[in-house]
Design a protein around this motif. Sequence first.
Motif, short mmCIF file in Angstrom:
data_model
loop_
_atom_site.label_atom_id
_atom_site.label_comp_id
_atom_site.label_asym_id
_atom_site.label_seq_id
_atom_site.Cartn_x
_atom_site.Cartn_y
_atom_site.Cartn_z
N UNK A 8 27.50 -27.09 58.94
CA UNK A 8 26.91 -27.21 60.29
C UNK A 8 27.55 -26.16 61.20
N UNK A 9 26.74 -25.47 61.94
CA UNK A 9 27.27 -24.41 62.81
C UNK A 9 27.93 -25.02 64.04
N UNK A 10 29.04 -24.38 64.53
CA UNK A 10 29.73 -24.93 65.70
C UNK A 10 28.81 -25.09 66.91
N UNK A 11 27.79 -24.16 67.04
CA UNK A 11 26.91 -24.30 68.21
C UNK A 11 26.14 -25.62 68.18
N UNK A 12 25.89 -26.16 66.97
CA UNK A 12 25.26 -27.47 66.87
C UNK A 12 26.10 -28.52 67.58
N UNK A 13 27.41 -28.40 67.43
CA UNK A 13 28.33 -29.34 68.08
C UNK A 13 28.16 -29.28 69.59
N UNK A 14 28.05 -28.06 70.13
CA UNK A 14 27.89 -27.90 71.58
C UNK A 14 26.56 -28.47 72.06
N UNK A 15 25.52 -28.22 71.29
CA UNK A 15 24.18 -28.75 71.64
C UNK A 15 24.22 -30.28 71.64
N UNK A 16 24.83 -30.83 70.59
CA UNK A 16 24.94 -32.29 70.46
C UNK A 16 25.78 -32.86 71.61
N UNK A 17 26.85 -32.15 71.94
CA UNK A 17 27.72 -32.63 73.03
C UNK A 17 26.96 -32.65 74.36
N UNK A 18 26.26 -31.56 74.65
CA UNK A 18 25.50 -31.49 75.92
C UNK A 18 24.48 -32.62 76.02
N UNK A 19 23.80 -32.89 74.90
CA UNK A 19 22.79 -33.95 74.87
C UNK A 19 23.45 -35.32 75.10
N UNK A 69 28.45 -39.10 66.10
CA UNK A 69 27.97 -38.06 65.17
C UNK A 69 28.83 -36.82 65.27
N UNK A 70 29.10 -36.44 66.51
CA UNK A 70 29.88 -35.22 66.75
C UNK A 70 31.29 -35.34 66.19
N UNK A 71 31.94 -36.48 66.50
CA UNK A 71 33.33 -36.70 66.07
C UNK A 71 33.43 -36.71 64.54
N UNK A 72 32.46 -37.37 63.88
CA UNK A 72 32.53 -37.51 62.42
C UNK A 72 32.05 -36.25 61.69
N UNK A 73 31.07 -35.54 62.25
CA UNK A 73 30.47 -34.40 61.54
C UNK A 73 31.13 -33.07 61.88
N UNK A 74 31.83 -33.00 63.02
CA UNK A 74 32.46 -31.73 63.42
C UNK A 74 33.95 -31.93 63.73
N UNK A 75 34.71 -32.42 62.76
CA UNK A 75 36.12 -32.73 63.05
C UNK A 75 36.93 -31.52 63.50
N UNK A 76 36.47 -30.30 63.12
CA UNK A 76 37.23 -29.10 63.49
C UNK A 76 36.77 -28.45 64.78
N UNK A 77 35.72 -28.97 65.41
CA UNK A 77 35.19 -28.34 66.63
C UNK A 77 36.20 -28.42 67.77
N UNK A 78 36.22 -27.38 68.62
CA UNK A 78 37.20 -27.34 69.72
C UNK A 78 36.98 -28.47 70.71
N UNK A 79 35.74 -28.96 70.81
CA UNK A 79 35.49 -30.01 71.82
C UNK A 79 35.50 -31.41 71.21
#
Length: 238
Positions: free
Chosen positions: A1-12, A31-41
Amino acid sequence: KAPEDAHVLFESARKDYDKGKYLTAIEKFQLLVYNFPGATLVDTAQYYLAMSYYGDKDYELAAVEFARVKNSYPQSGYADNAQFMTGVCYFENSPNHFGLDQEDMKRAIVALSDFILDNPDSPLVSEAEMVIRKARTRLAHKEYDNGLVYMKLYDYRAARIYFQYVIDEFTDTEFAPMALFKLAEIDFKKEDYRSALERFNQFMNIYAEHELIGDAKKYIEKISPRLVDTVNASGESH
């Protein structure tokens, strides 16, 4: 999953949160916490996941998720706030009636006291102190009420234990002076006039402005002649 997906999901998710759609926000932040554990946000998402539960008044789960911010992301800018909010959640999760189980109230006091120790310069310290005061007052109320119950049952020994506990452990609450007054009253009822007089005098010295001062004076007026009688009686018995 691309990091930008994390940002999109976070904004939503954040939009849902801001609109008060907490259940939808919870799903997305999870979803964000479980699928993007390495994301900065991810720490921010974890914090807002907790805030969403808090918004939804699910204080038990909110406390768990706030604690996770502090434990999993100790370097996060949200860690201190999360530690504070953990204590607030315990407080909010306690039953409103002081007579019901107050275990979470005790947890709130511990959590918020730890927060103050760890973050003495935080702007949230005064708010933490205020919640601790409320929590301590509610616990004192419970113990004081237990004393009253035993007093009504004429079990003065048990009543004394509860009133003394309020005086020793909750000196800073409004129930401490009332407990001291009740101890003096018990002495009076047990005809231990010397001890009653000492306690009523102590009450008047410490709590000179208290609304029960008038009652204390009336008791002292009743005690004085009785003390004279007991002194005379003991003199005659020699």
